[in-house]
Design a protein around this motif. Structure first.
Motif, PDB file in Angstrom:
ATOM      1  N   VAL A  99     -22.626 -12.781  12.348  1.00 59.43           N
ATOM      2  CA  VAL A  99     -22.195 -11.901  11.259  1.00 59.43           C
ATOM      3  C   VAL A  99     -21.299 -12.669  10.273  1.00 59.43           C
ATOM      4  CG1 VAL A  99     -20.828  -9.846  10.701  1.00 59.43           C
ATOM      5  CG2 VAL A  99     -22.434  -9.796  12.606  1.00 59.43           C
ATOM      6  N   GLY A 100     -20.426 -13.520  10.799  1.00 58.66           N
ATOM      7  CA  GLY A 100     -19.599 -14.343   9.910  1.00 58.66           C
ATOM      8  C   GLY A 100     -20.427 -15.278   9.045  1.00 58.66           C
ATOM      9  N   ALA A 103     -21.897 -13.272   6.326  1.00 59.41           N
ATOM     10  CA  ALA A 103     -20.890 -12.973   5.305  1.00 59.41           C
ATOM     11  C   ALA A 103     -20.714 -14.142   4.344  1.00 59.41           C
ATOM     12  CB  ALA A 103     -19.561 -12.638   5.978  1.00 59.41           C
ATOM     13  N   LEU A 108     -22.713  -8.424  -0.244  1.00 52.04           N
ATOM     14  CA  LEU A 108     -22.177  -7.300   0.523  1.00 52.04           C
ATOM     15  C   LEU A 108     -23.230  -6.253   0.842  1.00 52.04           C
ATOM     16  CD1 LEU A 108     -18.704  -6.716  -1.182  1.00 52.04           C
ATOM     17  CD2 LEU A 108     -19.152  -7.567   1.122  1.00 52.04           C
ATOM     18  N   LEU A 111     -24.535  -7.498   3.974  1.00 51.05           N
ATOM     19  CA  LEU A 111     -23.540  -7.691   5.025  1.00 51.05           C
ATOM     20  C   LEU A 111     -23.080  -6.369   5.630  1.00 51.05           C
ATOM     21  CD1 LEU A 111     -21.547  -9.432   6.624  1.00 51.05           C
ATOM     22  CD2 LEU A 111     -19.988  -9.268   4.669  1.00 51.05           C
ATOM     23  N   ALA A 115     -23.262  -5.486   9.542  1.00 55.41           N
ATOM     24  CA  ALA A 115     -22.052  -5.406  10.359  1.00 55.41           C
ATOM     25  C   ALA A 115     -21.944  -4.052  11.055  1.00 55.41           C
ATOM     26  CB  ALA A 115     -20.829  -5.655   9.480  1.00 55.41           C
ATOM     27  N   GLY A 151     -16.154 -11.295   9.735  1.00 56.94           N
ATOM     28  CA  GLY A 151     -16.619 -11.020   8.379  1.00 56.94           C
ATOM     29  C   GLY A 151     -15.677 -11.541   7.322  1.00 56.94           C
ATOM     30  N   GLY A 154     -15.993 -15.291   7.019  1.00 55.06           N
ATOM     31  CA  GLY A 154     -17.207 -15.648   6.294  1.00 55.06           C
ATOM     32  C   GLY A 154     -17.072 -15.404   4.799  1.00 55.06           C
ATOM     33  N   ARG A 155     -16.446 -14.279   4.399  1.00 51.52           N
ATOM     34  CA  ARG A 155     -16.270 -14.003   2.974  1.00 51.52           C
ATOM     35  C   ARG A 155     -15.340 -15.024   2.316  1.00 51.52           C
ATOM     36  NH1 ARG A 155     -20.053 -11.546   0.617  1.00 51.52           N
ATOM     37  NH2 ARG A 155     -18.615 -11.165  -1.108  1.00 51.52           N
ATOM     38  N   ARG A 158     -17.348 -18.013   1.617  1.00 48.02           N
ATOM     39  CA  ARG A 158     -18.232 -17.777   0.483  1.00 48.02           C
ATOM     40  C   ARG A 158     -17.467 -17.884  -0.836  1.00 48.02           C
ATOM     41  NH1 ARG A 158     -23.096 -15.042  -0.508  1.00 48.02           N
ATOM     42  NH2 ARG A 158     -23.194 -14.041  -2.571  1.00 48.02           N
TER      43      ARG A 158
END
Length: 430
Positions: A99-100, A103, A108, A111, A115, A151, A154-155, A158
């Protein structure tokens, strides 16, 4: 004709097939690993659980959504056997890690549903492995916090990548803009002076062609010579621009050797004075200080271009038959002054004059110097440029030391004053 050889799958396709096969085996391996049995110890089942999770890892990089789906399928299938809770920690952490990664790679709108679905499957699995309401609630909170942490990490990755890409794009755009300005200055300085001379001579030839054929022929000869020199200089400039960086020496395939002609400098002032005289303006050159002192190439070129553009403006806008050029070399500054005694005209470039003064100011600023241009109080126009020079000792001086952003460097004391008519140093050179 010989038969074409059969195409073998590439290594990339083979790796993809193997990754998918291993990932599809993950639910079955995990289910059999966590199924309770009298001959299986907890350590052995933990090891088999780690092996089952490792089967999905090659697919995470290629297709993270599919890998997450198989991880969740194996997690839920294994939870139905009601194993010990600690045996499901590794599959849960692996799902959170995927999941990370999603992200960091997906928007979104992809994601958030992923999630939420992951959390729902993990909660469903927790119903088989927990007993008691308090333990169940604490397990759900722990699962939600772990998934939220993955999450957010990961964001952040990004956003950091997006910011780095934006900085690279901005840096590239600034480099392109700076290069465009440099090319514009070079083309303007190469062409503007010669075109001004050609325009003046063409006007002279048109007016005297009937009454003074000899003068008209001289004007046409000057036009021919000037245009040929301009064309040669333009070809050299365009050839240097077309040459790629790796083929600058003409060693690449199909490369054209870059021109080896030296850049013009103050040593070429005599030729510039002669071409200006052909346009009807006599130039008096004064060399002060140490004329034999060598100058850095970039300073030498900038000083020559400033004198060239100033003389072009005198020819086109001053309406005077003479002007003065003073070049003074001091210990740490090269001072260049161009003055004329033409009629008074407003400050700044004339209407439609183009970018000559702007280019001169940019050249001086790029070297850390100062530039000023404006009308003289008694009539005429003056241009002053003070360019810093490296000292012999190699130590920074007030003229070469970098200044804080937004701080102006003062000109030498006599840089902004009009030249007096009789300075003792130097010998006038027509």
């Amino acid at each position: 004709m010989p038969a074409a050889p059969t195409e073998r799958p590439s290594s990339g396709r083979v790796a993809m097939v193997l990754a998918w096969c291993a990932a599809f085996a993950h639910p079955f391996v995990l289910l059999s690993a966590l199924r309770a049995g009298p001959y299986r110890s907890t350590e052995l089942r933990l090891f088999l659980s780690a092996v089952a999770v490792g089967l999905v890892l090659p697919l995470v990089r290629r297709s993270p959504l599919a890998a997450l789906g198989l991880l969740l399928a194996g997690l839920f299938a294994a939870s139905t056997t009601r194993p010990e809770g600690m045996l499901l920690y590794l599959p849960v952490l692996a799902a959170d890690a995927v999941v990370g990664r999603l992200a960091a790679l997906r928007p979104l709108r992809v994601l958030l549903p992923t999630a939420l679905g992951t959390l729902a499957v993990q909660i469903a699995a927790a119903t088989y492995t927990t007993s008691g309401q308090d333990v169940f609630v604490s397990t759900i909170v722990a699962l939600a916090l772990a998934l939220l942490t993955a999450g957010l990490l990961g964001r952040s990755v990004r956003e950091r990548r997006s910011h780095a890409a934006e900085l690279r794009a901005r840096t590239a755009a600034e480099a392109v803009t700076a290069e465009r300005l440099r090319i514009a200055r070079e083309l303007h300085d190469v062409i503007a002076h010669s075109i001004g001379v050609i325009a003046i001579q063409a006007g002279v030839g048109r007016r005297v062609i009937d009454t003074q054929p000899a003068e008209a022929r001289n004007a046409l000869a000057t036009i021919e010579t000037t245009s040929r020199e301009t064309l040669a200089g333009l070809r050299r400039t365009l050839g240097a621009l077309r040459a790629s960086a790796k083929d600058t020496d003409g060693q690449g395939p199909g490369a054209t050797p870059a021109p080896r002609d030296p850049a013009p400098g103050l040593a070429d002032l005599d030729r510039l004075v002669a071409s200006t005289a052909d346009a009807g303006v006599r130039v008096e050159v004064r060399q002060l200080g140490d004329p034999g002192r060598s100058l850095p190439p970039e300073v030498d070129l900038a000083a020559y271009r400033i004198v060239q553009e100033s003389l072009t403006n005198v020819v086109r806008h001053a309406f005077t038959p003479a002007c003065r050029v003073t070049v003074e070399r001091s210990e740490d500054t090269l001072l260049v002054e161009i003055t004329d005694d033409g009629p008074a005209r407003p400050s700044g470039p004339p209407a439609g004059a183009g970018y000559g003064i702007v280019g001169m100011r940019e050249r001086a600023a790029l070297l850390g110097g100062r530039f000023s241009a404006g009308p003289r109080p008694g009539g005429g126009y003056h241009v002053t440029a003070a360019l810093p020079l490296p000292t012999d000792a190699g130590l920074p001086t007030d003229a070469t030391r970098p200044l804080p952003t937004g701080t102006a460097r003062p000109l030498p004391t006599d840089a902004a004053r009009p030249l007096p008519t009789g300075r003792p140093e130097g010998t006038p050179t027509p």
